[in-house]
Enzyme design. Structure first.
Site, PDB file in Angstrom:
ATOM      1  CG  ASP A  78      -3.610  12.750  -2.471  1.00  0.00           C
ATOM      2  OD1 ASP A  78      -4.792  12.440  -2.774  1.00  0.00           O
ATOM      3  OD2 ASP A  78      -3.154  12.649  -1.324  1.00  0.00           O
ATOM      4  CB  ILE A  79      -6.892  10.682  -6.957  1.00  0.00           C
ATOM      5  CG1 ILE A  79      -7.167   9.674  -5.847  1.00  0.00           C
ATOM      6  CG2 ILE A  79      -5.977  10.100  -8.038  1.00  0.00           C
ATOM      7  CD1 ILE A  79      -8.027   8.497  -6.319  1.00  0.00           C
ATOM      8  CG  HIS A 112       1.933   1.032   0.464  1.00  0.00           C
ATOM      9  ND1 HIS A 112       1.956   0.013  -0.463  1.00  0.00           N
ATOM     10  CD2 HIS A 112       3.055   1.774   0.239  1.00  0.00           C
ATOM     11  CE1 HIS A 112       3.047   0.119  -1.212  1.00  0.00           C
ATOM     12  NE2 HIS A 112       3.723   1.181  -0.815  1.00  0.00           N
ATOM     13  CG  HIS A 126       0.735   7.617   1.844  1.00  0.00           C
ATOM     14  ND1 HIS A 126       0.311   6.552   2.596  1.00  0.00           N
ATOM     15  CD2 HIS A 126      -0.207   8.576   1.993  1.00  0.00           C
ATOM     16  CE1 HIS A 126      -0.839   6.843   3.171  1.00  0.00           C
ATOM     17  NE2 HIS A 126      -1.175   8.067   2.846  1.00  0.00           N
TER      18      HIS A 126
HETATM   19 ZN   LIG Z   1       0.846  -1.736  -0.454  1.00  0.00          ZN
END
Ligand SMILES: [Zn+2]
Length: 145
Positions: free
Chosen positions: A33-34, A95, A97
């Protein structure tokens, strides 16, 4: 593989943007994770664009959680946290995660969940849910499906 052009995770899957991959299997990818909560904070994502984890296929589900477990084992070995917290999101980046966060007593994530537990104990609407009659009704709703 279904991807969405403006999705940052799809771009990572397509190798169109930089990421810090820490593991991969056929249907899933594990990356740093940034914006980490702590060093070693990882995300595990399906390679297909899926909004919520409960909408994954059975194969994607197995792939994702298998990679999450393998990644958590790496985090545990490297950082030696008390445990690796896991939770699933899809709200800010649509999306799905899985967050994997090495967690130590009294770190920010630990304090956050302690605060959440404090919240859980106070509102009247939640007090009602704790009563045996409410718990029976809730369990019956879920069992009936
Ligand atoms: Zn995606």
């Amino acid at each position: 593989m279904a991807v969405k052009e403006d999705c940052i995770f799809c771009k990572i899957v397509m190798n169109e943007t930089k990421s810090y991959c820490v593991g991969e299997n056929v249907l899933s990818l594990a990356i740093l994770d940034i914006n980490p909560f702590s060093e070693g904070h990882c995300l595990v994502i399906p390679k297909r664009h899926v909004l919520w984890w409960h909408d994954l296929t059975e194969e994607e589900n197995q792939s994702l959680f298998s990679l999450a477990k393998a990644t958590a084992a790496k985090i545990k070995k490297v950082y030696k946290p008390d445990f690796v917290a896991m939770y699933a999101r899809g709200r800010r980046i649509p999306h799905t995660h899985i967050f994997l966060v090495p967690t130590f007593k009294s770190d920010p994530l630990d304090r956050f969940f302690n605060a959440l537990e404090g919240f859980q104990e106070s509102p009247d609407m939640l007090v009602e849910l704790k009563k045996s009659k409410s718990l029976e009704k809730t369990a019956a709703k879920l069992r009936s499906l």
